[in-house]
Write a protein that holds these residues in place. Structure first.
Motif: not given
Length: 357
Positions: A342-347, A104-107, A86-94, A152-158
């Motif tokens: 959006r991050a918490w309900f990432g699909g 970030f890691p490339s999913l 879920r964390a990887a998907l949130c970062l990928h989609r954002a 850290v800031r980008l993740m905070e935004g999510l």
């Protein structure tokens, strides 16, 4: 979320496992089947039950496969892997397709419905930061510092915070840093649980006091950068005694060594010193999310199923829960709540869509 403590790169000839056809779900939600060969195990900075192996996909793409070790049906392993996906998907989609995706890691894909659930990433770039003390220039140290604060800031935004930032979870390829170990990601505002190792985990995080804050990760960044500059670990309870000897570190990150999150600067404040200009986290807010109501329905259905199965709260990380009503989730500027939802309900995670069940 896999790091490799060795600088050696795995080549196709090293992947001598029996060829198989691997089926997985891409980050775009499509099911793909490609020929693959499994390679040797990769070391991780987080403990079992998840294990990592090199894998060759389609005869050309080198990747890392992270899966539930010693029995894919283990409830703890399933939960940790689900949180990581879920964390990887949130970062990928954002951030996919933006200048920030390389942080970030490339999913590549995942499958939670397989007999042994797994997630596949492209291999980490460069070397582990654990090997870099005194091996890079001051300019490179500053670039790593900027990239880590930016992540850290980008993740905070999510609405997310990385609770496992240690030198081995950071990669450096000579140009950009890359943050791994996404299984250590938690939601901002969730209850802290005792996790992490000194001096990299903030004191209140190690003791499980209060609620997760993006400034927890800022402490970790300060400790990592200090170790790169000084060649030794810092103080696990506060600022290093020789901090004044490193003026370039003291100026942007000195207050990040404060023992409590409330005394540390916000990530956006530190980033503004390292990277003047508009706040990059605004990128998250700029993208509308028409699927948010469906994702909320999905998460409510998943929560009912998990409670019925006695598996505990549904979300990122270990032992976390949805923040209590009225709890302050972060000190970031207003307007980010939409990005956090959006991050918490990432699909959905997995091959089956269970919305409405």
């Amino acid at each position: 979320m896999v790091t490799n403590h060795s600088t050696a790169q795995t080549g196709p000839d090293d992947l001598d496992g029996v060829p198989v056809r691997l089926t997985f779900i891409s980050p775009q939600g499509t099911r793909q089947t490609v020929p693959s060969r499994m390679g040797g195990e990769r070391r991780r900075t987080t403990p079992p039950p998840l294990a990592a192996h090199d894998v060759l996909l389609g005869g050309s793409v080198q990747a890392v496969r992270l899966s539930c070790a010693a029995g894919g049906t283990d409830a703890e392993g399933q939960r940790k892997l689900e949180a990581e996906i879920r964390a990887a998907l949130c970062l990928h989609r954002a951030f996919h397709g933006t200048p920030y995706q390389s942080l970030f890691p490339s999913l590549v894909g995942y499958d939670m419905d397989a007999e042994e659930p797994f997630v596949v990433y492209q291999v980490p770039r460069g070397d582990s930061a654990a090997q870099l003390a005194y091996g890079i220039s001051t300019t490179e140290q500053r670039t790593i510092e900027r990239d880590l604060v930016l992540a850290v800031r980008l993740m905070e935004g999510l609405g997310l915070v990385h609770r496992g930032l240690v030198p081995a979870a950071v990669r450096w390829d000579g140009k950009r840093a890359q943050v791994w170990d996404l299984g250590a990601v938690a939601r901002i505002g969730s209850r802290r649980v005792p996790v992490g190792m000194p001096p990299y985990a903030a004191p209140e995080q190690r003791h499980g006091v209060g609620r997760a804050d993006a400034r927890d990760a800022l402490w970790s960044v300060a400790q990592i950068v200090y170790q790169l500059a000084a060649g030794q670990q810092g103080d696990p309870e506060g600022p290093p005694r020789d901090l004044a000897a490193y003026r370039s570190l003291e100026r942007p990150l000195g207050d990040a060594f404060a023992p409590v999150a409330e005394a540390r600067p916000a990530p956006a404040e530190v980033l503004a010193l390292l990277m003047p200009g508009p706040d990059p986290a605004a990128l998250v807010e700029a993208r509308p999310d028409p699927l948010e109501p469906h994702r909320q329905d999905y998460d409510r259905a998943m929560e009912r199923k998990r409670r019925a199965a006695g598996l505990g709260p549904y979300g990122f990380g270990h032992g976390v829960e949805t923040p209590a009503a009225g709890t302050a989730r972060t000190a970031a500027p207003p307007g980010e709540a939409r990005g956090r939802r959006r991050a918490w309900f990432g699909g959905p995670v997995g091959g089956r869509d269970t919305r409405g069940q």
